[in-house]
Scaffold this active site. Structure first.
Site, PDB file in Angstrom:
ATOM      1  N   ASN A 195       1.421   3.112  -2.620  1.00  0.00           N
ATOM      2  CA  ASN A 195       0.686   4.066  -3.470  1.00  0.00           C
ATOM      3  C   ASN A 195      -0.554   4.595  -2.749  1.00  0.00           C
ATOM      4  O   ASN A 195      -0.887   5.777  -2.885  1.00  0.00           O
ATOM      5  CB  ASN A 195       0.317   3.418  -4.812  1.00  0.00           C
ATOM      6  CG  ASN A 195       1.471   3.491  -5.798  1.00  0.00           C
ATOM      7  OD1 ASN A 195       1.815   4.565  -6.287  1.00  0.00           O
ATOM      8  ND2 ASN A 195       2.094   2.349  -6.066  1.00  0.00           N
ATOM      9  N   LYS A 243     -16.404 -14.671  -9.809  1.00  0.00           N
ATOM     10  CA  LYS A 243     -15.897 -13.298  -9.819  1.00  0.00           C
ATOM     11  C   LYS A 243     -17.066 -12.318  -9.769  1.00  0.00           C
ATOM     12  O   LYS A 243     -17.010 -11.289  -9.104  1.00  0.00           O
ATOM     13  CB  LYS A 243     -15.068 -13.074 -11.085  1.00  0.00           C
ATOM     14  CG  LYS A 243     -14.553 -11.656 -11.209  1.00  0.00           C
ATOM     15  CD  LYS A 243     -13.729 -11.428 -12.446  1.00  0.00           C
ATOM     16  CE  LYS A 243     -12.337 -11.928 -12.253  1.00  0.00           C
ATOM     17  NZ  LYS A 243     -11.342 -11.232 -13.093  1.00  0.00           N
ATOM     18  N   ASN A 247      -5.726   3.000 -12.675  1.00  0.00           N
ATOM     19  CA  ASN A 247      -4.716   2.038 -12.215  1.00  0.00           C
ATOM     20  C   ASN A 247      -3.330   2.638 -12.379  1.00  0.00           C
ATOM     21  O   ASN A 247      -3.097   3.433 -13.290  1.00  0.00           O
ATOM     22  CB  ASN A 247      -4.816   0.751 -13.045  1.00  0.00           C
ATOM     23  CG  ASN A 247      -3.809  -0.300 -12.603  1.00  0.00           C
ATOM     24  OD1 ASN A 247      -3.627  -0.535 -11.412  1.00  0.00           O
ATOM     25  ND2 ASN A 247      -3.119  -0.932 -13.559  1.00  0.00           N
ATOM     26  N   GLY A 253       0.773  -1.238   0.000  1.00  0.00           N
ATOM     27  CA  GLY A 253       0.000   0.000   0.000  1.00  0.00           C
ATOM     28  C   GLY A 253       0.802   1.284   0.000  1.00  0.00           C
ATOM     29  O   GLY A 253       0.328   2.308   0.494  1.00  0.00           O
ATOM     30  N   HIS A 268       0.573   1.407 -13.076  1.00  0.00           N
ATOM     31  CA  HIS A 268       1.320   0.235 -13.529  1.00  0.00           C
ATOM     32  C   HIS A 268       2.806   0.602 -13.606  1.00  0.00           C
ATOM     33  O   HIS A 268       3.150   1.656 -14.148  1.00  0.00           O
ATOM     34  CB  HIS A 268       0.803  -0.217 -14.899  1.00  0.00           C
ATOM     35  CG  HIS A 268       1.467  -1.463 -15.375  1.00  0.00           C
ATOM     36  ND1 HIS A 268       1.188  -2.708 -14.834  1.00  0.00           N
ATOM     37  CD2 HIS A 268       2.441  -1.664 -16.303  1.00  0.00           C
ATOM     38  CE1 HIS A 268       1.948  -3.619 -15.428  1.00  0.00           C
ATOM     39  NE2 HIS A 268       2.713  -3.017 -16.315  1.00  0.00           N
ATOM     40  N   ARG A 272      -5.742  -8.182  -9.137  1.00  0.00           N
ATOM     41  CA  ARG A 272      -6.805  -8.971  -9.741  1.00  0.00           C
ATOM     42  C   ARG A 272      -7.286  -8.279 -11.003  1.00  0.00           C
ATOM     43  O   ARG A 272      -7.319  -7.043 -11.052  1.00  0.00           O
ATOM     44  CB  ARG A 272      -7.998  -9.020  -8.781  1.00  0.00           C
ATOM     45  CG  ARG A 272      -8.219 -10.323  -8.205  1.00  0.00           C
ATOM     46  CD  ARG A 272      -9.131 -10.259  -7.000  1.00  0.00           C
ATOM     47  NE  ARG A 272      -8.537 -11.094  -6.008  1.00  0.00           N
ATOM     48  CZ  ARG A 272      -8.604 -12.417  -6.047  1.00  0.00           C
ATOM     49  NH1 ARG A 272      -9.297 -13.035  -6.954  1.00  0.00           N
ATOM     50  NH2 ARG A 272      -7.969 -13.141  -5.149  1.00  0.00           N
TER      51      ARG A 272
HETATM   52  C1  GAR Z   1       3.275  -0.926  -7.496  1.00  0.00           C
HETATM   53  O1  GAR Z   1       4.565  -0.923  -8.058  1.00  0.00           O
HETATM   54  C2  GAR Z   1       2.225  -0.902  -8.588  1.00  0.00           C
HETATM   55  O2  GAR Z   1       2.591  -0.129  -9.690  1.00  0.00           O
HETATM   56  C3  GAR Z   1       2.171  -2.366  -8.952  1.00  0.00           C
HETATM   57  O3  GAR Z   1       2.235  -3.038  -7.726  1.00  0.00           O
HETATM   58  C4  GAR Z   1       2.979  -2.245  -6.803  1.00  0.00           C
HETATM   59  C5  GAR Z   1       2.134  -2.057  -5.566  1.00  0.00           C
HETATM   60  O4  GAR Z   1       2.871  -1.425  -4.567  1.00  0.00           O
HETATM   61  N1  GAR Z   1       0.994  -2.682  -9.674  1.00  0.00           N
HETATM   62  C6  GAR Z   1       0.952  -3.584 -10.649  1.00  0.00           C
HETATM   63  O5  GAR Z   1       1.907  -4.231 -11.001  1.00  0.00           O
HETATM   64  C7  GAR Z   1      -0.413  -3.739 -11.308  1.00  0.00           C
HETATM   65  N2  GAR Z   1      -0.286  -4.402 -12.549  1.00  0.00           N
HETATM   66  P1  GAR Z   1       2.149  -0.716  -3.355  1.00  0.00           P
HETATM   67  O6  GAR Z   1       1.205  -1.769  -2.745  1.00  0.00           O
HETATM   68  O7  GAR Z   1       3.255  -0.371  -2.419  1.00  0.00           O
HETATM   69  O8  GAR Z   1       1.405   0.486  -3.874  1.00  0.00           O
END
Ligand code: GAR
Length: 202
Positions: free
Chosen positions: A14, A65, A107, A12, A109, A91
């Site tokens: 982000n 789902k 989102n 978490g 990425h 997911r």
């Molecule tokens: C982040 O790097 C995000 O960009 C990535 O997971 C991580 C979550 O970190 N998301 C993906 O790869 C989605 N396809 P966080 O839980 O510390 O925010």
């Protein structure tokens, strides 16, 4: 004030960046609820520390789902959610959420889309030998990591990088562009035109 829900699966960071941006006054919004599909996700603890309702919805409890997402949808409606943020939510969204929140799900990425979709994007980029990596905030549609792009930020790959040091530097940029993109959304400054997202000047 826009009511936001954040969907998470893990640490978490982000989510934390969005919380910090709200608390500093940069973002004029409110996170009404954080929903995790993982019971012990640290993101839930972060939310609670900031007085935000944090809910674990266990996907294993639902036969499909669709039923799982209907449960989430119920939570979103109860909280009058206008914007859904995926922040490390691992997911793929189904029709139930996508149709109910069309063009209202974002989102982050950790790659310069459309390159390196899916899992471990930073490692995919590193192993491929790219010289420039980065991150993307985009609208979520029915195709994985494919919806219209709102913001991207580049990160140079250094000679002595490992996939982990690279991922760390990408993450720093994620924490900047996600709040920026959310700010543009809540200020109603984004216009989707086909694959392109136009940003209206303030
Ligand atoms: C982040 O790097 C995000 O960009 C990535 O997971 C991580 C979550 O970190 N998301 C993906 O790869 C989605 N396809 P966080 O839980 O510390 O925010």
């Amino acid at each position: 004030m826009t009511n936001i829900a954040v969907l998470v699966s893990g640490r978490g960071s982000n989510l934390q960046a969005i919380i910090d941006s709200i608390e500093s006054g940069y973002l004029k919004s409110r996170i009404a609820v954080v929903i995790s599909d993982v019971g012990d996700a640290y993101a839930l603890t972060r939310a609670k520390k900031h007085g935000i309702e944090a809910i674990f919805v266990n996907p294993k409890k639902f036969a499909s789902k669709e039923l799982y997402e209907k449960e989430i949808l119920g939570v979103l409606k109860t909280h009058n959610i206008k914007l859904v943020l995926l922040a490390g939510y691992m997911r793929i969204l189904g029709k139930t959420l996508l149709e109910a929140y069309k063009n209202r799900i974002l989102n982050i990425h950790p790659a310069l889309l459309p390159a390196f979709t899916g899992l471990h994007a930073q490692k995919q980029a590193f192993d491929h030998g790219v010289k420039v990596a980065g991150c993307t905030v985009h609208f979520v549609d029915e195709i994985l990591d494919c919806g219209p792009i709102i913001l991207q930020r580049c990160v140079e790959v250094k000679e002595d990088d490992t996939d982990e040091t690279l991922a760390d530097r990408i993450l720093e940029q994620e924490h900047k562009i996600y709040p920026e993109a959310v700010k543009l959304f809540v200020e109603n400054r984004l216009r989707i035109e086909g694959r392109k997202v136009k940003v209206i000047k303030s």
